[in-house]
Design an enzyme around this catalytic site. Structure first.
Site: not given
Ligand SMILES: NC(=O)c1ccc[n+]([C@@H]2O[C@H](COP(=O)([O-])OP(=O)(O)OC[C@H]3O[C@@H](n4cnc5c(N)ncnc54)[C@H](O)[C@@H]3O)[C@@H](O)[C@H]2O)c1
Length: 401
Positions: A11, A29, A83, A257, A325
Site C-alpha cells: 500500500v 519503513d 494490521t 485482507c 501472507r
Molecule cells: N496489500 C493489499 O492488497 C492491501 C489492500 C488494502 C488494504 N491493505 C491494508 O493496508 C495496510 C498495509 O498493508 P500492506 O499490504 O501494504 O503491508 P506490507 O506488509 O506490504 O507493508 C507494510 C510495511 O510497513 C512496514 N512497517 C511495519 N511497521 C512499521 C512502522 N511502525 N513504521 C514504519 N514501517 C513499518 C513493514 O516493514 C512493511 O514494509 C494493512 O492494514 C492492510 O490490511 C492492504
C-alpha cells in the site's frame, strides 16, 4: 508539500509512487533492507516499477528512510502499516501504535494524518488520534482523516487513478484536506459522513468476499458428494444476468485482507454484543478447505499419503504475485506432513519461503496445484506426477473439485 508515508509495502509504496509525481515524498519503513533497496531504486512490490522509482529518486522527489526524525515538517502523513492478527487471531494494532508514537514524537507542527491501514470502525477517532496526542510533547493539534486502501496487487485494469476511493475526516477541515490530497492521483472520490462509515465499509467489502468464498467452498463439497461438476454448475448459475456474482472454490483464502479483515469486524461486533456467527463460520469453512483438499487427495490415491512425494504448485496466495501472507499452502502442507507425506513446493515467483526453497516442477508422486501463475506450464504440471489435483479449476485433465 512534504508527504511522509509510514510503511513502504504494497500500500505505502504504491501511494508513494503516485504522490511523488506531485510532492516530495519520504517513505518511512522500519525494515532497513527494504529502505536500502528502495534508495537503490529497487522495488519489491509488483505494480511499482523500479525504473519509475529510480526516475523519482533522481528527480529528488522520493527517498526512503528508517530514521523517524525524517518525519518532521511533513504536511501530510499517511499510515500504511500492517494490521494483522495476533497468534490468538485477534486484531493486532501494534504496528499502528508504533507509527502513532513516531508521528507524535517527531511532528512539531500541525499536519494532516491519514490512515490507510485497515482496521475496525473507531480506530481513527478512538485509537490513532489519542495515541498520537499522548506522545506529542507539544500537544500538536493535527487533522485526522481516513481513506481506506483498495489496491489489488498485480491487477492492471484498476489502479490508484481509476479505483474509486472513500474518504472522511474527523473535522470538516480534515475532510476537505484529505479530498484535496487524493484528488491529485484519484479520479473518483466519494465522501462519507464519518471515518467510522469508511472504516466499516472497507471491512464489509472484504467480509462480503470472505462469506461468498466460504459459500462456494461449501458448495464444492456438496456438488462433489452429488457427483456433479462444481465449475459447470457455477457457470450455469452465472448465466443469470442479475442477482448472482461468481466466486470459485479454492484450498482456502490468503493474503493480507480476506482472511483477516472479517475478524476485525467480528471482534467489534462482539464487543457491541452482536454475535458475528456468519462471519466466524465463514472463516472456519475457508480454513477447513485445506484439510478437505488433503482428504480428497488421500482418498483418491492408492495406499494413502505416507511416504509419498507431494509437490505443491504455487505457494503465493494468488496468481502472478510473490505474496505468501496467510497463504492456504501453509495449512495444506501442515496436513500433508502430519500424514507422513514428503512435501516440496514449486513457486519460482516466491523462490524462498519459511526457510525452504522452490523445488523443480518434476518427479513427484502427487502434485497439488494451489496457485497457477501464468509462467507455469500446464504441460509441465501434467508431467510432474502421475496424479495431479488442481484446486484452481483452470487446468484441463486433472482431478479437482
Ligand atoms: N496489500 C493489499 O492488497 C492491501 C489492500 C488494502 C488494504 N491493505 C491494508 O493496508 C495496510 C498495509 O498493508 P500492506 O499490504 O501494504 O503491508 P506490507 O506488509 O506490504 O507493508 C507494510 C510495511 O510497513 C512496514 N512497517 C511495519 N511497521 C512499521 C512502522 N511502525 N513504521 C514504519 N514501517 C513499518 C513493514 O516493514 C512493511 O514494509 C494493512 O492494514 C492492510 O490490511 C492492504
Amino acid at each position: 508539500m512534504k508527504i511522509s508515508i509510514i510503511g513502504q509495502g504494497y500500500v505505502g509504496l504504491t501511494i508513494a509512487q503516485f504522490a511523488a509525481e506531485h510532492f516530495d515524498v519520504v517513505g518511512f519503513d522500519k525494515n532497513i533492507k527494504v529502505v536500502h533497496n528502495l534508495n537503490q531504486g529497487v522495488s519489491h512490490i509488483e505494480g511499482v516499477d523500479s525504473n519509475s522509482l529510480r526516475k523519482l529518486i533522481n528527480l529528488g522527489r522520493y527517498k526512503a528512510t528508517s530514521d523517524e526524525s525524517d518525519l518532521k515538517d511533513s504536511e501530510v502523513v499517511v499510515i500504511a502499516v500492517p494490521t494483522p492478527l495476533t497468534n490468538e487471531r485477534k486484531p493486532d494494532l501494534s504496528f499502528i501504535e508504533s507509527a502513532c508514537i513516531d508521528i507524535g514524537k517527531n511532528l512539531q507542527s500541525p499536519a494532516l494524518i491519514i490512515n490507510e491501514s485497515t482496521s475496525y470502525p473507531g480506530t481513527l477517532r478512538n485509537y490513532i488520534k489519542p495515541m498520537i496526542e499522548q506522545f506529542s510533547p507539544k500537544k500538536v493539534e493535527h487533522l485526522y482523516a481516513i481513506s481506506p486502501e483498495r489496491v489489488d496487487p498485480g491487477r492492471t485494469d484498476f489502479n490508484q487513478r481509476n479505483t474509486p476511493r472513500l474518504y472522511a475526516g474527523l473535522t470538516l477541515d480534515a475532510t476537505k484536506r484529505v479530498k484535496d490530497f487524493y484528488s491529485y492521483f484519484c479520479d473518483s472520490l466519494i465522501e462519507v459522513s464519518s471515518p467510522e462509515v469508511a472504516e466499516a465499509a472497507k471491512l464489509f467489502e472484504n467480509t462480503f468476499r470472505q462469506v461468498n468464498i466460504a459459500l462456494v467452498n461449501e458448495f464444492a463439497q456438496i456438488t462433489h458428494a452429488l457427483g456433479i461438476s462444481v465449475h459447470e454448475t457455477i457457470n450455469a448459475a452465472a448465466t443469470k444476468p442479475y442477482g448472482f456474482m461468481k466466486f470459485s472454490p479454492s484450498a482456502g483464502v490468503g493474503g493480507h485482507c480476506i482472511p483477516i479483515d472479517p475478524t476485525y469486524l467480528a471482534e467489534v461486533a462482539e464487543a457491541h454484543n452482536v454475535p458475528a456467527t456468519f462471519i466466524r463460520r465463514a472463516n472456519e469453512v475457508n480454513r477447513e478447505m485445506a484439510e478437505y483438499v488433503v482428504n480428497r487427495v488421500e482418498s483418491e490415491v492408492s495406499q494413502g499419503l505416507r511416504g509419498k512425494n507431494v509437490l505443491i504448485v504455487g505457494v503465493a496466495y494468488k496468481p502472478n504475485i510473490a505474496d505468501t501472507r496467510e497463504t492456504a499452502a501453509e495449512l495444506v502442507i501442515e496436513h500433508l506432513r502430519s500424514r507422513g507425506a514428503n512435501v516440496a513446493w514449486h513457486d519460482d515467483l516466491v523462490s524462498e519461503w519459511r526457510g525452504e526453497t522452490s523445488s523443480p516442477l518434476l518427479g513427484a508422486d502427487i502434485t497439488i496445484v494451489l496457485t497457477k501463475h501464468d509462467v507455469v506450464s500446464e504441460t509441465q504440471i501434467h508431467q510432474s506426477a502421475p496424479y495431479v489435483f488442481d484446486t484452481t479449476g483452470t487446468i484441463i485433465g486433472c482431478q479437482g473439485f
